[in-house]
Design a protein around this motif. Structure first.
Motif, PDB file in Angstrom:
ATOM      1  N   UNK A  50       0.810  -1.152   0.016  1.00 50.95           N
ATOM      2  CA  UNK A  50       0.001  -0.010  -0.055  1.00 50.95           C
ATOM      3  C   UNK A  50       0.762   1.317  -0.226  1.00 50.95           C
ATOM      4  N   UNK A  51       0.942   2.024   1.128  1.00 55.50           N
ATOM      5  CA  UNK A  51       1.441   3.369   1.191  1.00 55.50           C
ATOM      6  C   UNK A  51       2.857   3.264   1.469  1.00 55.50           C
ATOM      7  N   UNK A  52       3.349   2.138   1.851  1.00 51.84           N
ATOM      8  CA  UNK A  52       4.869   1.954   2.397  1.00 51.84           C
ATOM      9  C   UNK A  52       5.694   1.603   1.178  1.00 51.84           C
ATOM     10  N   UNK A  53       5.149   1.398  -0.177  1.00 49.04           N
ATOM     11  CA  UNK A  53       6.221   1.100  -1.209  1.00 49.04           C
ATOM     12  C   UNK A  53       6.647   2.401  -1.887  1.00 49.04           C
ATOM     13  N   UNK A  54       7.914   2.392  -2.205  1.00 53.20           N
ATOM     14  CA  UNK A  54       8.830   3.698  -2.661  1.00 53.20           C
ATOM     15  C   UNK A  54       8.266   3.946  -4.102  1.00 53.20           C
ATOM     16  N   UNK A  55       8.622   4.939  -4.696  1.00 53.47           N
ATOM     17  CA  UNK A  55       8.158   5.526  -5.926  1.00 53.47           C
ATOM     18  C   UNK A  55       8.628   4.595  -7.173  1.00 53.47           C
ATOM     19  N   UNK A  56       9.988   4.395  -6.705  1.00 54.79           N
ATOM     20  CA  UNK A  56      10.713   3.608  -7.968  1.00 54.79           C
ATOM     21  C   UNK A  56      10.056   2.242  -8.034  1.00 54.79           C
ATOM     22  N   UNK A  57       9.834   1.374  -7.067  1.00 58.76           N
ATOM     23  CA  UNK A  57       9.024   0.300  -7.056  1.00 58.76           C
ATOM     24  C   UNK A  57       7.921   0.298  -7.358  1.00 58.76           C
ATOM     25  N   UNK A  58       7.013   1.359  -7.107  1.00 53.11           N
ATOM     26  CA  UNK A  58       5.712   1.631  -7.687  1.00 53.11           C
ATOM     27  C   UNK A  58       5.777   1.263  -9.191  1.00 53.11           C
TER      28      UNK A  58
END
Length: 505
Positions: free
Chosen positions: A226-234
């Motif tokens: 959910x919100x714990x994922x960083x932008x690059x991984x997203x």
């Protein structure tokens, strides 16, 4: 006389000084009035400019409901005419807009606008099929994207209840995905270790299951993080999930085409059966993986290539969430290729069903044993693909309808989402939980029921015949006939089981 002249002279001097001072006062007063008029004119001119509200000051970004300095600002969205909604060449600066730094929305009543919006030259926001958002109902926000986003003031009737319902639905979806993922793995493994299923149909089926496994694997990672994922991984997860979802659609399209080609009576490729299957699988792989790569490349180009017009609807995969940012982008880059695949599959299935019906009528009494068995095998594969198409096609069709039809209720989304997350379990039941697969697994690991039964029956028949050789000749002939009858029945049963052991599960 001299006194009178002096008095007149003095009065003249006083009058001249008075006139001089009066002239200076009038001049200062006129200049003051002119400057006041100029200030008022400039002030009214600023007030005549359309207002443009920014949630935070320049070079500030909104992070966790707080404005934080980041020393960079995104671009302003393009400006459209307020009457025609057409793109115009108007620069967003102090000459055309009056900027105010304020968030007009209360903290608990702010909604990020995810739809494609147009910023009008009067300072308002236009979203298709929605009321105009005025200047006091939104603010432009910097969310570390390339272009300013819009936060709209919104009202919630039951915030707590809605949040609870969304949390429950999200939990149900995660549970469904966790159940489905092992089912995909088991199905793939079983169809890999059974030699009878290492044919063209089995290879395409494994590729289809593999695509579904990875697409839902990335989905469950996104849902849990959910919100714990960083932008690059997203970014990475969004593009990978998009690629494998499209690949699954077009692998199902491959299976539909292959069974349609089989019953179509078209000219086969040259070579032996294995060579033909190998060539066809290479072609099918290039098609399914190639189509998925093609659409994924388009999304990459539209998101990261320079000189893309601002008015173009970009995918924005992974920017505000780990999927498409707007519904318009979802419809163009995902729903459209998915719809093409589903419509093609439907047409292929209808055509195949008609061909099977006609072929059955024409050749019901003319097929030899091996040809008849092969025909039945193809019909079984057709029925299998039909079940897969129903499972996947119907659920995604409801997704398409609920996306394009704004009047559809949320329950359609809920039902289709739950069924989609349980596809792994449904596929496992459809493809693996069958008596034929059980027999093939027993045979693969040397525990075939038919071989065990055959050896025990042969020993019993041999012992029975040996014990009866000491019988008198008057009873020998009937006993020998019984033994021969038993052997003939056993041979018939084994031949029947071998005929059932075809390449279709």
């Amino acid at each position: 006389m001299m006194g009178v002249r002096q008095i007149n002279k003095t009065n003249s001097i006083i009058v001249c000084c008075y006139i001089f001072l009066l002239t200076i006062g009038i001049s200062y007063s006129s200049n003051l009035s002119l400057s006041s008029q100029t200030f008022q004119s400039q002030s009214s001119s600023n007030h005549r400019l359309p207002l443009l509200s920014l949630c935070c000051k320049w070079n500030y970004s909104l992070i966790n409901k707080t404005c934080v300095l980041i020393n960079e600002s995104p671009k302003f969205p393009p400006v459209y005419d307020a009457n025609s909604f057409k793109l115009i060449d108007l620069k967003v600066d102090h000459n055309n807009f009056h900027f105010i730094f304020d968030n007009p929305c209360e903290v608990d009543k702010r909604c990020l606008v995810e739809e494609q919006f147009k910023m009008l030259n009067n300072g308002s926001i236009y979203i298709e099929n929605q009321p105009i958002i005025n200047q006091d109902q939104y603010c432009l926000v910097n969310l570390n994207n390339s272009v300013y986003d819009v936060i709209q003031c919104c009202e919630f009737s039951d915030d707590v209840e809605i949040e609870k319902d969304n949390l429950k639905l999200n939990t149900v979806l995660i549970i469904g995905l966790i159940i489905s993922l092992p089912c995909y793995l088991i199905t793939f493994s079983i169809y890999s270790i059974i030699p009878e299923l290492n044919n063209l149909h089995g290879c395409t089926l494994r590729s289809y299951v593999c695509s579904l496994f990875f697409s839902y694997l990335f989905l469950v990672i996104i849902q849990i993080s959910d919100k714990d994922i960083n932008q690059t991984a997203c970014y990475i997860f969004a593009f990978c999930m998009y690629f494998f979802f499209l690949a699954s659609f077009y692998w199902l399209n491959v299976m539909c085409f292959d069974i349609w080609w089989t019953f179509g009576g078209f000219r086969a490729l040259r070579g032996s059966m294995k060579q033909r299957d190998r060539k066809k699988f290479i072609i099918y792989s290039m098609y399914a993986w190639g189509i998925a790569s093609f659409f994924t490349s388009i999304c990459l180009i539209m998101d990261y290539a320079p000189n893309i017009p601002e008015s173009t609807i970009r995918p924005q995969l992974g920017e505000s969430r780990c999927w498409f940012t707007t519904n318009s982008a979802t419809n163009i880059y995902f729903t459209f290729p998915m719809t093409i695949s589903i419509v093609c599959n439907l047409c292929l299935f209808i055509s195949t069903a008609l061909k099977i019906r006609q072929h059955t009528k024409d050749t019901a009494h003319h097929l030899r044993g091996s040809e008849s068995r092969r025909h039945d095998d193809n019909k079984q594969w057709f029925n299998l693909y039909m079940k897969l198409f129903i499972v996947m096609g119907i659920t995604w069709t409801t997704e398409i309808i609920s996306t394009l039809w704004e009047g559809s209720g949320d329950y359609i989304w809920y039902i289709s989402d739950v069924i989609n997350t349980l596809q792994g379990l449904i596929i496992f039941i459809t493809l693996v939980c069958k008596e034929k697969i059980k027999r093939l697994l027993l045979k693969r690991f040397g525990c075939s029921e038919s071989n065990v039964f055959s050896r025990s029956l042969t020993r019993s028949v041999y012992n029975s015949s040996a014990s009866r050789t000491t019988c008198t000749t008057t009873t020998g002939l009937p006993l020998q006939e019984k033994i021969d009858a038993n052997i003939r029945r056993e041979a018939f049963r084994l031949s029947k089981e071998s005929a059932e052991d075809s390449d279709c599960p």
